[in-house]
Structures are given as C-alpha cells and as structure tokens.
Design an enzyme around this catalytic site. Sequence first.
Site, PDB file in Angstrom:
ATOM      1  N   GLU A 207      -4.848   6.913  -7.358  1.00  0.00           N
ATOM      2  CA  GLU A 207      -5.062   5.882  -8.370  1.00  0.00           C
ATOM      3  C   GLU A 207      -6.396   6.127  -9.069  1.00  0.00           C
ATOM      4  OE1 GLU A 207      -4.567   1.941  -6.780  1.00  0.00           O
ATOM      5  OE2 GLU A 207      -2.557   2.339  -6.037  1.00  0.00           O
TER       6      GLU A 207
ATOM      7  N   ARG B  18       0.847  -1.188   0.000  1.00  0.00           N
ATOM      8  CA  ARG B  18       0.000   0.000   0.000  1.00  0.00           C
ATOM      9  C   ARG B  18       0.881   1.236   0.000  1.00  0.00           C
ATOM     10  NH1 ARG B  18      -4.402  -1.951  -1.930  1.00  0.00           N
ATOM     11  NH2 ARG B  18      -5.575  -3.374  -0.592  1.00  0.00           N
TER      12      ARG B  18
ATOM     13  N   HIS C 131      -1.151  -1.072 -10.257  1.00  0.00           N
ATOM     14  CA  HIS C 131      -1.850  -1.803  -9.190  1.00  0.00           C
ATOM     15  C   HIS C 131      -2.451  -3.107  -9.733  1.00  0.00           C
ATOM     16  CE1 HIS C 131      -4.000  -1.165  -5.076  1.00  0.00           C
ATOM     17  NE2 HIS C 131      -3.647  -2.426  -5.254  1.00  0.00           N
TER      18      HIS C 131
END
Length: 348
Positions: free
Chosen positions: A287, A259, A306
């Site tokens: 994001e 993260r 991601h």
Amino acid sequence: MTGSAESAAGGRHGGPARVVVAVPPALRAQFFTAAAWDRLSSLAAPTVVDAHQDRTELARALRAARPHVLVTSWGTPRIDAELLSLAPDLGLLAHTGGAVSPYVGPEVFARGVKVTQAGGAMARPVAEVALTFTLVLLHRVHRFDHALRSGAPWEEASRAPERHEILGCQVGVVGASRTGRAYISLVRALGAEVTVHDPYLGARDAERLGVRRAPLDEVLRTSRVLALHAPAVPETRHLLGARELALLPDGAGLVNTARSWLVDEAALLAEVRTGRLDAALDVYDAEPLPVDHPLRALPNVLLTPHQAAATVEGRHALGASTVAEIARYLAGEPLHHAVGPEALVRVE
C-alpha cells in the site's frame, strides 16, 4: 513515576493535567469536533505536535510539556524507553486508531503506563463497507460496471455469472471481532444465514449472535460470500492460502476489509484470474497498491484504497472515544478500551 490518575489530575503536581496530542492538523480536524476539543481542553492543557511523525519534534514536546497523557495517531514514532524518559509523569497513552503495536514499545507497559485505543469506533463503518461489498459481489455490480466502462457492447456487458439475493444467502465470517459482530448484525438483518469460524467464539455468544459455529474448512465449502474480520496475529498469517481458497464454491465472493495479512495474495490472484471467484478488497500487501498491479485490471475484483473506516462519523467517533477514555483516566475510573502487552503481537 508511572503517572497515577491522582497525579494526572493535578494532585501532587498542582495545576491542570497536561496532554500532548501527536496528531497532525488534518486528522485533528477529522477526529475532534469543536465540542470534543473543548472537552479535551477542559480536562487537560493540550500541547499539539503538528509534525507528529518527527521524532525530534515529539521529543521536544514531551520534554517541555511533561504530559500526563499522550495521544498518538497513525505514523507517530514508536514510544520507547528514550521517549518515555522525557515524560516521567506519563500515565496514559491514548491511541486514536486500532492496533497499537507500531506505536507502543514494551517499555510502556513495563513502566505501568496505561494504554487505550479507539478501534471499536471503526467497527460500524468497516462493517457497512463489508456489507456493501457483499451486496456488490452477490449482484455482480462490479462486473457490469467494469464492462460498461471498458466499452463492451450492451449485450456482452449484460452477461455475468448467476446473481443472488442476500435473503437466505450462506455467508461465512472468519473472526467474530467487533467489526465481525457488527457485520453479522447487518447481514442477518437482511436475511443472511451466517456461519462463523472463530476458535474463541463460545456457544453462548454464537447463540446471541444468531450464527452457527463451524471449522474453517466447512465455512469455506458452504459460503456464497466469505467475509474476513479476524485480527492480524502470528497464527492468522495467510490463514487463507491456495488450499483454502480452492475450497470456496465456484462463483463465491471474498470480502476483505480487515488485513491482507490474512490471505496469501499470490494465491488469491491466481484464483481470481481464472474468473472462478470474485473478490472485493480494501487492503493489500503493498500500500499504495502499485498502478501496474494485476488486480487493478480484473473485471471480477472490486478495489478500494484502504478507506473502509474513513467516514465522517467514524472519524468523529475515534476522537470522541479517545476523549472519553482520557476523562475516565483522569477521574480514576476504569478504562473501557484498555489493552495490555498482548496487543503488541497484533500487526498494523
């Protein structure tokens, strides 16, 4: 009524158990193989919610189906008291991802509904990506690729900081999580020497993993590659700031497939802009990562959007894990991946 295993299996209600699957079509196809869906259908009569992010659609399905089991996915509305009131027979909420905090309100636990998640299925693919990142950083593959693609002359493109093999390499790991342990197994199999910072890792577990425990500052000072696998909880917010990043040796690499929460992104940007450190990142504060974000232009930073967990096998494993947990619940067996109210402090 909390929806006991007996009632979920038919029991007092008569008829089959019922499950609402709030997973959109594309993800259902990725998560549930034909065999997994057949098994789920044999366990409970499924009602699917294609518009899984639509609270009204989810409420309609809960009201109509009165499920014993609810399957959630990324983007499912948070299950609060209002939605719970529409599903009086609900006994199990099975999340097809990892962190449940965005999807489960405290009312779920207060009512006695069991909660399970499938995050363990993501450990292997994420660990493999972290290993890939580690090897790329050690061999400066990202720098060579960037130089050649940007049109640099061959001799100029051939120049890079010293490269290293993973055999005997000092690798630091922050967080002996499921993914962290999978990563440790992979890098140790290739000969890395691993030091771990995790306040919850005991001496016996460290011995079994074949790692040395150390305080964070020591891990930072001694790591050629540092891989982050800690959970996103309040105490890990910006665990690595400017002071901590400055402790990494010149030429070290940072791997983050966990993260962005764990790292002060502004401090990291300042370090990698100097060229002193390299980084490989799959997670970001914003994001999607903005197209004009300065990280995108740096030759010493490898970026992926991601996607570390998104393998075919990993997605199938998420579905298989979810179905297996539903089967255990309906059979009155202990769940393998249950979480309690403490999971609500984890950040998605």
